[in-house]
Design a protein around this motif. Structure first.
Motif, PDB file in Angstrom:
ATOM      1  N   GLY A 161     -14.082 -34.572 -30.952  1.00 45.00           N
ATOM      2  CA  GLY A 161     -12.879 -33.774 -30.730  1.00 45.00           C
ATOM      3  C   GLY A 161     -13.183 -32.505 -29.964  1.00 45.00           C
ATOM      4  N   GLY A 162     -14.327 -31.890 -30.265  1.00 47.51           N
ATOM      5  CA  GLY A 162     -14.739 -30.688 -29.542  1.00 47.51           C
ATOM      6  C   GLY A 162     -14.999 -30.967 -28.072  1.00 47.51           C
ATOM      7  N   LEU A 163     -15.578 -32.133 -27.784  1.00 43.52           N
ATOM      8  CA  LEU A 163     -15.800 -32.507 -26.387  1.00 43.52           C
ATOM      9  C   LEU A 163     -14.477 -32.576 -25.634  1.00 43.52           C
ATOM     10  CD1 LEU A 163     -17.842 -33.582 -24.216  1.00 43.52           C
ATOM     11  CD2 LEU A 163     -17.166 -35.876 -24.983  1.00 43.52           C
ATOM     12  N   ALA A 164     -13.473 -33.193 -26.260  1.00 43.80           N
ATOM     13  CA  ALA A 164     -12.170 -33.298 -25.602  1.00 43.80           C
ATOM     14  C   ALA A 164     -11.530 -31.924 -25.421  1.00 43.80           C
ATOM     15  CB  ALA A 164     -11.253 -34.207 -26.420  1.00 43.80           C
ATOM     16  N   GLU A 165     -11.594 -31.088 -26.450  1.00 46.16           N
ATOM     17  CA  GLU A 165     -11.026 -29.741 -26.317  1.00 46.16           C
ATOM     18  C   GLU A 165     -11.741 -28.965 -25.213  1.00 46.16           C
ATOM     19  OE1 GLU A 165      -8.460 -28.241 -27.509  1.00 46.16           O
ATOM     20  OE2 GLU A 165      -7.815 -29.521 -29.153  1.00 46.16           O
ATOM     21  N   GLY A 166     -13.051 -29.177 -25.087  1.00 47.15           N
ATOM     22  CA  GLY A 166     -13.815 -28.457 -24.080  1.00 47.15           C
ATOM     23  C   GLY A 166     -13.518 -28.899 -22.655  1.00 47.15           C
ATOM     24  N   PHE A 217     -18.272 -22.475 -26.354  1.00 49.96           N
ATOM     25  CA  PHE A 217     -17.200 -22.351 -27.338  1.00 49.96           C
ATOM     26  C   PHE A 217     -17.648 -22.945 -28.661  1.00 49.96           C
ATOM     27  CE2 PHE A 217     -16.351 -26.509 -25.403  1.00 49.96           C
ATOM     28  CZ  PHE A 217     -16.135 -27.308 -26.515  1.00 49.96           C
ATOM     29  N   LEU A 218     -16.960 -22.554 -29.713  1.00 46.97           N
ATOM     30  CA  LEU A 218     -17.147 -23.136 -31.036  1.00 46.97           C
ATOM     31  C   LEU A 218     -15.793 -23.679 -31.480  1.00 46.97           C
ATOM     32  CD1 LEU A 218     -18.823 -23.688 -33.583  1.00 46.97           C
ATOM     33  CD2 LEU A 218     -18.256 -21.380 -34.371  1.00 46.97           C
ATOM     34  N   PHE A 219     -15.743 -24.981 -31.757  1.00 46.15           N
ATOM     35  CA  PHE A 219     -14.517 -25.646 -32.193  1.00 46.15           C
ATOM     36  C   PHE A 219     -14.631 -25.902 -33.691  1.00 46.15           C
ATOM     37  CE2 PHE A 219     -12.601 -30.056 -32.750  1.00 46.15           C
ATOM     38  CZ  PHE A 219     -11.293 -29.619 -32.862  1.00 46.15           C
ATOM     39  N   VAL A 220     -13.671 -25.389 -34.461  1.00 40.17           N
ATOM     40  CA  VAL A 220     -13.704 -25.518 -35.915  1.00 40.17           C
ATOM     41  C   VAL A 220     -12.350 -26.042 -36.396  1.00 40.17           C
ATOM     42  CG1 VAL A 220     -14.078 -24.359 -38.115  1.00 40.17           C
ATOM     43  CG2 VAL A 220     -15.336 -23.600 -36.090  1.00 40.17           C
ATOM     44  N   ALA A 258     -18.010 -27.907 -33.778  1.00 37.79           N
ATOM     45  CA  ALA A 258     -18.609 -28.480 -32.580  1.00 37.79           C
ATOM     46  C   ALA A 258     -19.013 -27.340 -31.662  1.00 37.79           C
ATOM     47  CB  ALA A 258     -17.627 -29.398 -31.870  1.00 37.79           C
ATOM     48  N   ILE A 259     -20.257 -27.369 -31.217  1.00 37.36           N
ATOM     49  CA  ILE A 259     -20.822 -26.324 -30.374  1.00 37.36           C
ATOM     50  C   ILE A 259     -20.770 -26.798 -28.931  1.00 37.36           C
ATOM     51  CG2 ILE A 259     -22.863 -24.918 -29.915  1.00 37.36           C
ATOM     52  CD1 ILE A 259     -23.749 -25.748 -32.849  1.00 37.36           C
ATOM     53  N   GLY A 260     -19.898 -26.197 -28.132  1.00 38.81           N
ATOM     54  CA  GLY A 260     -19.739 -26.600 -26.747  1.00 38.81           C
ATOM     55  C   GLY A 260     -20.556 -25.727 -25.816  1.00 38.81           C
ATOM     56  N   ILE A 261     -21.358 -26.365 -24.961  1.00 42.90           N
ATOM     57  CA  ILE A 261     -22.216 -25.651 -24.022  1.00 42.90           C
ATOM     58  C   ILE A 261     -22.129 -26.337 -22.656  1.00 42.90           C
ATOM     59  CG2 ILE A 261     -24.558 -24.845 -23.497  1.00 42.90           C
ATOM     60  CD1 ILE A 261     -25.195 -25.147 -26.493  1.00 42.90           C
ATOM     61  N   ASP A 262     -21.530 -25.668 -21.700  1.00 48.44           N
ATOM     62  CA  ASP A 262     -21.486 -26.166 -20.323  1.00 48.44           C
ATOM     63  C   ASP A 262     -21.003 -27.614 -20.229  1.00 48.44           C
ATOM     64  OD1 ASP A 262     -22.352 -23.735 -19.302  1.00 48.44           O
ATOM     65  OD2 ASP A 262     -24.470 -24.268 -19.502  1.00 48.44           O
ATOM     66  N   LEU A 297     -24.341 -18.172 -32.560  1.00 49.88           N
ATOM     67  CA  LEU A 297     -24.023 -18.952 -31.365  1.00 49.88           C
ATOM     68  C   LEU A 297     -23.454 -18.130 -30.217  1.00 49.88           C
ATOM     69  CD1 LEU A 297     -22.399 -21.972 -33.215  1.00 49.88           C
ATOM     70  CD2 LEU A 297     -24.729 -21.818 -32.315  1.00 49.88           C
ATOM     71  N   ASP A 298     -22.876 -16.956 -30.489  1.00 53.35           N
ATOM     72  CA  ASP A 298     -22.311 -16.094 -29.468  1.00 53.35           C
ATOM     73  C   ASP A 298     -21.369 -16.848 -28.525  1.00 53.35           C
ATOM     74  OD1 ASP A 298     -21.863 -13.793 -27.975  1.00 53.35           O
ATOM     75  OD2 ASP A 298     -23.601 -14.138 -26.671  1.00 53.35           O
ATOM     76  N   PRO A 299     -20.344 -17.532 -29.064  1.00 52.60           N
ATOM     77  CA  PRO A 299     -19.425 -18.261 -28.182  1.00 52.60           C
ATOM     78  C   PRO A 299     -18.463 -17.319 -27.461  1.00 52.60           C
ATOM     79  CG  PRO A 299     -18.638 -18.357 -30.426  1.00 52.60           C
ATOM     80  CD  PRO A 299     -19.962 -17.658 -30.479  1.00 52.60           C
ATOM     81  N   ARG A 300     -18.006 -17.752 -26.304  1.00 53.34           N
ATOM     82  CA  ARG A 300     -17.011 -16.976 -25.570  1.00 53.34           C
ATOM     83  C   ARG A 300     -15.610 -17.201 -26.155  1.00 53.34           C
ATOM     84  NH1 ARG A 300     -18.263 -14.678 -21.083  1.00 53.34           N
ATOM     85  NH2 ARG A 300     -19.984 -16.135 -20.721  1.00 53.34           N
ATOM     86  N   THR A 301     -15.383 -18.425 -26.675  1.00 50.40           N
ATOM     87  CA  THR A 301     -14.088 -18.780 -27.238  1.00 50.40           C
ATOM     88  C   THR A 301     -14.289 -19.494 -28.562  1.00 50.40           C
ATOM     89  OG1 THR A 301     -13.099 -19.014 -25.035  1.00 50.40           O
ATOM     90  CG2 THR A 301     -11.958 -20.100 -26.852  1.00 50.40           C
TER      91      THR A 301
END
Length: 335
Positions: A142-147, A158-161, A170-174, A268-272
């Protein structure tokens, strides 16, 4: 003849599926839902997943004129993505289920009505060539799709919770989602924020998901209002109506959530920060106090943008489709 992939999101109570077309739109060409027969036992759930996948393949052959080029399936619990094994899923009763190989065998079996297939007649099946299958964790998917196509589109980190029956992250990176070395990255729901809190199924006490998941809020509001059938949605409605009992339950959950998220932000220092799941459907009843609580807790940390998820309960299915297209593209490039 339209190329497509099978996308299947297996949950504890229901399964969502789609046939997803190619980039750039990745448009759903067909969608379907089925119940998950978990009350019939783990073997019945496996059979239902295999049957549903076979139905989707049959529909695609009949209506889209070709075999699927790949299949993506997302599951709850602990997934060994490299081995294609559902290691443990408490709400499905699964332990060490080799689901990828089972799906490969079913999807690469000869079509029962002799319809044309998308692979050569002499192509090996089950564990070799044919329709490739990829498994992944439902929240990471789900995080991949949101990203890629949702609230995190264009965001580098980003961090999706999602806040549902449980909590994970889900930890999204690039443009990708980090699985971790052992498939367990993002389990933010099992950060202990109240050591003397309720027991958790993981064996600890006071985990984040025991305090601020939709299930936890519903439980606490049911106790506070005396209605055993009350839910988190009922709690949100009572908060909006100014019920002080609901406000106390809600604020306790928001405080616990902000404490857990602060740990995630520090590491994680996410931007979003993308918040999804059933609790996020409360809108600003959740987001206004949550943004305030996180802002009050940060010191040296950079405050991320906190936004609601955009894809709702379709995120897992869409993400499974994206993973399937990724696998197909990788296999085409390697030929």
């Amino acid at each position: 003849m339209s190329p497509y992939v099978i996308a299947l999101d297996v949950g504890g109570t229901g399964m969502k599926a789609a046939l997803i077309g190619p980039a750039p739109e990745h448009r759903p060409l067909y969608e379907a839902r089925r119940g998950t027969p978990r009350e019939a036992g783990p073997d019945a759930v496996v059979a239902a997943v295999l049957d549903f996948a076979a139905e989707l393949r049959a529909y695609g052959v009949a209506h889209l004129g070709a075999e699927p080029v790949a299949a993506g399936v997302c599951l709850p619990g602990i997934i060994d993505e490299a081995a294609g094994v559902a290691v443990f899923a408490a709400n499905l009763g699964w332990r060490d289920v080799p689901l990828r190989d089972q799906l490969r065998a079913r999807l690469n079996a000869p079509h029962p009505d002799g319809a044309p297939t998308g692979t050569p007649d002499d192509a090996p099946t089950a564990t070799g060539a044919g329709i490739p299958v990829v498994l992944s964790h439902d929240v990471r998917t789900g995080g991949l799709a949101e990203g890629r196509i949702g609230a995190g589109k264009g965001v580098d980190r980003f961090l999706f919770v999602p806040l549902g029956t449980g909590i994970a992250g889900a930890i999204g990176i690039d443009g990708r989602v980090e699985p971790g070395a052992h498939g367990g990255a993002g389990e933010i729901g099992h950060i202990v924020v109240r050591p003397d809190g309720p027991p958790c199924g993981c064996g600890q006490r006071g985990c984040l998901e025991t305090l601020c998941s939709a299930a936890a809020v519903g439980r606490d509001w049911a106790a506070a209002c005396g209605d055993p059938t009350a839910t988190a949605a009922d709690a949100a409605a009572a908060v909006a109506a100014g019920d002080p009992r609901a406000e106390a339950v809600w604020q306790a959950a928001v405080d616990a959530l902000a404490d857990g998220l602060l740990t995630g932000l520090t590491l994680l220092d996410p931007r979003t920060l993308i918040i999804g799941g059933g609790l996020a459907e409360a809108g600003e009843t959740l987001f206004a106090p949550l943004r305030r609580a996180v802002r009050e807790r940060v010191t040296f940390q950079r405050l991320p943008t906190i936004v609601p998820a955009a894809l709702g309960d379709a995120a897992g299915c869409l993400g499974a489709g994206l993973l399937a297209w990724d696998r197909h593209s990788a296999e085409v490039s390697s030929r």
